[in-house]
Design an enzyme around this catalytic site. Sequence first.
Site, PDB file in Angstrom:
ATOM      1  N   CYS A   1       0.817  -1.229   0.000  1.00  0.00           N
ATOM      2  CA  CYS A   1       0.000   0.000   0.000  1.00  0.00           C
ATOM      3  C   CYS A   1       0.843   1.268   0.000  1.00  0.00           C
ATOM      4  O   CYS A   1       0.326   2.342  -0.288  1.00  0.00           O
ATOM      5  CB  CYS A   1      -0.915   0.027   1.218  1.00  0.00           C
TER       6      CYS A   1
HETATM    7  N1  CO8 Z   1     -20.488  -9.624   6.571  1.00  0.00           N
HETATM    8  C1  CO8 Z   1     -21.052  -9.764   7.785  1.00  0.00           C
HETATM    9  N2  CO8 Z   1     -20.336  -9.979   8.910  1.00  0.00           N
HETATM   10  C2  CO8 Z   1     -19.004 -10.086   8.791  1.00  0.00           C
HETATM   11  C3  CO8 Z   1     -18.351  -9.959   7.548  1.00  0.00           C
HETATM   12  C4  CO8 Z   1     -19.141  -9.721   6.419  1.00  0.00           C
HETATM   13  N3  CO8 Z   1     -18.615  -9.575   5.203  1.00  0.00           N
HETATM   14  N4  CO8 Z   1     -17.030 -10.090   7.739  1.00  0.00           N
HETATM   15  C5  CO8 Z   1     -16.837 -10.291   9.051  1.00  0.00           C
HETATM   16  N5  CO8 Z   1     -18.031 -10.303   9.703  1.00  0.00           N
HETATM   17  C6  CO8 Z   1     -18.268 -10.511  11.107  1.00  0.00           C
HETATM   18  C7  CO8 Z   1     -17.172 -11.312  11.760  1.00  0.00           C
HETATM   19  O1  CO8 Z   1     -17.397 -12.687  11.612  1.00  0.00           O
HETATM   20  C8  CO8 Z   1     -17.250 -10.866  13.206  1.00  0.00           C
HETATM   21  O2  CO8 Z   1     -18.276 -11.574  13.850  1.00  0.00           O
HETATM   22  P1  CO8 Z   1     -18.102 -12.005  15.385  1.00  0.00           P
HETATM   23  O3  CO8 Z   1     -17.967 -10.718  16.133  1.00  0.00           O
HETATM   24  O4  CO8 Z   1     -19.369 -12.764  15.646  1.00  0.00           O
HETATM   25  O5  CO8 Z   1     -16.851 -12.826  15.437  1.00  0.00           O
HETATM   26  C9  CO8 Z   1     -17.689  -9.410  13.093  1.00  0.00           C
HETATM   27  O6  CO8 Z   1     -18.272  -9.264  11.788  1.00  0.00           O
HETATM   28  C10 CO8 Z   1     -16.547  -8.433  13.249  1.00  0.00           C
HETATM   29  O7  CO8 Z   1     -15.441  -8.869  12.394  1.00  0.00           O
HETATM   30  P2  CO8 Z   1     -14.045  -8.157  12.386  1.00  0.00           P
HETATM   31  O8  CO8 Z   1     -13.546  -8.038  13.784  1.00  0.00           O
HETATM   32  O9  CO8 Z   1     -13.163  -8.810  11.384  1.00  0.00           O
HETATM   33  O10 CO8 Z   1     -14.487  -6.723  11.816  1.00  0.00           O
HETATM   34  P3  CO8 Z   1     -13.801  -5.338  11.962  1.00  0.00           P
HETATM   35  O11 CO8 Z   1     -14.730  -4.432  12.640  1.00  0.00           O
HETATM   36  O12 CO8 Z   1     -12.395  -5.432  12.459  1.00  0.00           O
HETATM   37  O13 CO8 Z   1     -13.717  -4.867  10.415  1.00  0.00           O
HETATM   38  C11 CO8 Z   1     -12.067  -4.731   8.643  1.00  0.00           C
HETATM   39  C12 CO8 Z   1     -12.992  -5.627   9.478  1.00  0.00           C
HETATM   40  C13 CO8 Z   1     -12.949  -3.801   7.818  1.00  0.00           C
HETATM   41  C14 CO8 Z   1     -11.241  -5.612   7.745  1.00  0.00           C
HETATM   42  C15 CO8 Z   1     -11.185  -3.873   9.561  1.00  0.00           C
HETATM   43  O14 CO8 Z   1     -10.555  -4.672  10.532  1.00  0.00           O
HETATM   44  C16 CO8 Z   1     -10.113  -3.132   8.790  1.00  0.00           C
HETATM   45  O15 CO8 Z   1     -10.353  -2.405   7.860  1.00  0.00           O
HETATM   46  N6  CO8 Z   1      -8.872  -3.247   9.224  1.00  0.00           N
HETATM   47  C17 CO8 Z   1      -7.757  -2.576   8.559  1.00  0.00           C
HETATM   48  C18 CO8 Z   1      -7.450  -3.305   7.338  1.00  0.00           C
HETATM   49  C19 CO8 Z   1      -6.427  -2.629   6.479  1.00  0.00           C
HETATM   50  O16 CO8 Z   1      -6.266  -1.448   6.406  1.00  0.00           O
HETATM   51  N7  CO8 Z   1      -5.723  -3.418   5.781  1.00  0.00           N
HETATM   52  C20 CO8 Z   1      -4.796  -2.883   4.867  1.00  0.00           C
HETATM   53  C21 CO8 Z   1      -4.601  -3.899   3.907  1.00  0.00           C
HETATM   54  S1  CO8 Z   1      -4.208  -3.260   2.401  1.00  0.00           S
HETATM   55  C22 CO8 Z   1      -2.540  -3.256   2.124  1.00  0.00           C
HETATM   56  O17 CO8 Z   1      -1.710  -3.050   2.932  1.00  0.00           O
HETATM   57  C23 CO8 Z   1      -2.168  -3.587   0.731  1.00  0.00           C
HETATM   58  C24 CO8 Z   1      -2.107  -5.015   0.561  1.00  0.00           C
HETATM   59  C25 CO8 Z   1      -1.946  -5.343  -0.883  1.00  0.00           C
HETATM   60  C26 CO8 Z   1      -3.205  -5.238  -1.681  1.00  0.00           C
HETATM   61  C27 CO8 Z   1      -3.914  -6.532  -1.822  1.00  0.00           C
HETATM   62  C28 CO8 Z   1      -5.026  -6.468  -2.834  1.00  0.00           C
HETATM   63  C29 CO8 Z   1      -5.829  -7.696  -2.988  1.00  0.00           C
END
Ligand code: CO8
Length: 380
Positions: free
Chosen positions: A160
């Site tokens: 990123c």
């Molecule tokens: N629909 C419904 N519910 C869901 C879904 C979904 N799609 N996904 C997860 N849930 C549920 C989970 O099962 C969980 O349920 P429970 O509490 O019962 O266990 C609940 O929702 C909460 O899940 P999370 O804790 O995972 O949810 P978050 O609130 O943490 O949100 C995010 C998830 C949005 C992923 C968040 O953690 C986030 O954005 N984090 C930062 C991520 C980030 O910035 N990453 C950067 C990566 S990019 C990068 O560096 C480049 C990489 C190279 C590119 C690659 C391209 C392919």
Amino acid sequence: MNSASNHVVISGTGIHQPPHVISNAELVLAFNAYADLQNAEHAEAIAAGERSAIVHSSVEFIEKASGIKQRYVLEKSGVLDPTRMYPRFTERSDEQISLMAEIAVDAARQALAAAGKQASDIDMVLCASANMQRAYPAMAVEIQSALGAGGYGFDMNVACSSATFAIDQAYSAVRSGASKCVLIVNPEITSAHLEWRDRDCHFIFGDVCTALIIERADTATSADQWEILSTKLATQFSNNIRNNFGFMNRAEDSDPLGRDKTFRQEGRKVFKEVVPIAAAHIESHLAALDQKPADVRRFWLHQANLGMNQFIIRKLIGETMGASGSDVAPLILDTYANTASAGSIIAFHEHRADLLAGDLGVICSFGAGYSVGSIIVKKR
Ligand code: CO8
């Protein structure tokens, strides 16, 4: 003439916006159809407790957890086909331009036009992206050739942070006199390395390509110039965002379609660990120039997650930012999703026309590595 103190400006930007949009509703429909098909196929194993059923995704969760409402992709039928769940591209012959180079050339031509430059003015091409379409020859060399640019080109991957790290390279080269005019392109075909079958991450990414022209201030003729005052990069190793796809897979006899061969992350950990790193990085970078976050007219932040940007802005200037971003930190994530290295550059491309001469801005990326890069610019 070489000089260690050439002033350096960003004199033009461009963007290739892919032709197809996938809304959250379409995405969730396809994912849920895939989940139902898989669950029906493995009903016995699920009933016997040998396998977990795939749980449905939801539009409400996606919007609340990420702020993403849609994403652009280069091909959507394959992504939305519940029996496939990844894009469908036709393989091109070695004689045809590669897809990554094609979208880079489109964005580059726009940036050149904005800067009032010809391809022949370019003496360095940096293709900086979270993933390259092939191992070699370098994408940058193909792009250089397709444009008719001079000098040399090379590829860079810092996930990123690829774009900000490339700006740092271009800044150093132009400042030192080694290069006169640099083209940076960030072709991000994230749809091809995202795991669309994983509910935790299927909504995160979109495709795009951005381009920047970076040149000596004394050669720049563009009406829209941004002097680069300083750049600051940092990395800290983490496995929390990882993709093991690579040339060793075959020799290791590992499954080329294994889950670890596409994007995966510990999203919560990334969120918690990267926010403080990014905020502290920006603050210390500004302090080195005797500036405070409150002096900054605009932050063009990496666009990964609405909540991350809200936290960073609150930490930096104490402002509570709404779900649609703010004047000081505009959001493009809602329409483009996370476009890896291109996100902060799209924000810069789309949200700078209202700034006045002397206004200070910060372009900042953060992500896999971990990596963080900040660029302090001033409108001329
Ligand atoms: N629909 C419904 N519910 C869901 C879904 C979904 N799609 N996904 C997860 N849930 C549920 C989970 O099962 C969980 O349920 P429970 O509490 O019962 O266990 C609940 O929702 C909460 O899940 P999370 O804790 O995972 O949810 P978050 O609130 O943490 O949100 C995010 C998830 C949005 C992923 C968040 O953690 C986030 O954005 N984090 C930062 C991520 C980030 O910035 N990453 C950067 C990566 S990019 C990068 O560096 C480049 C990489 C190279 C590119 C690659 C391209 C392919």
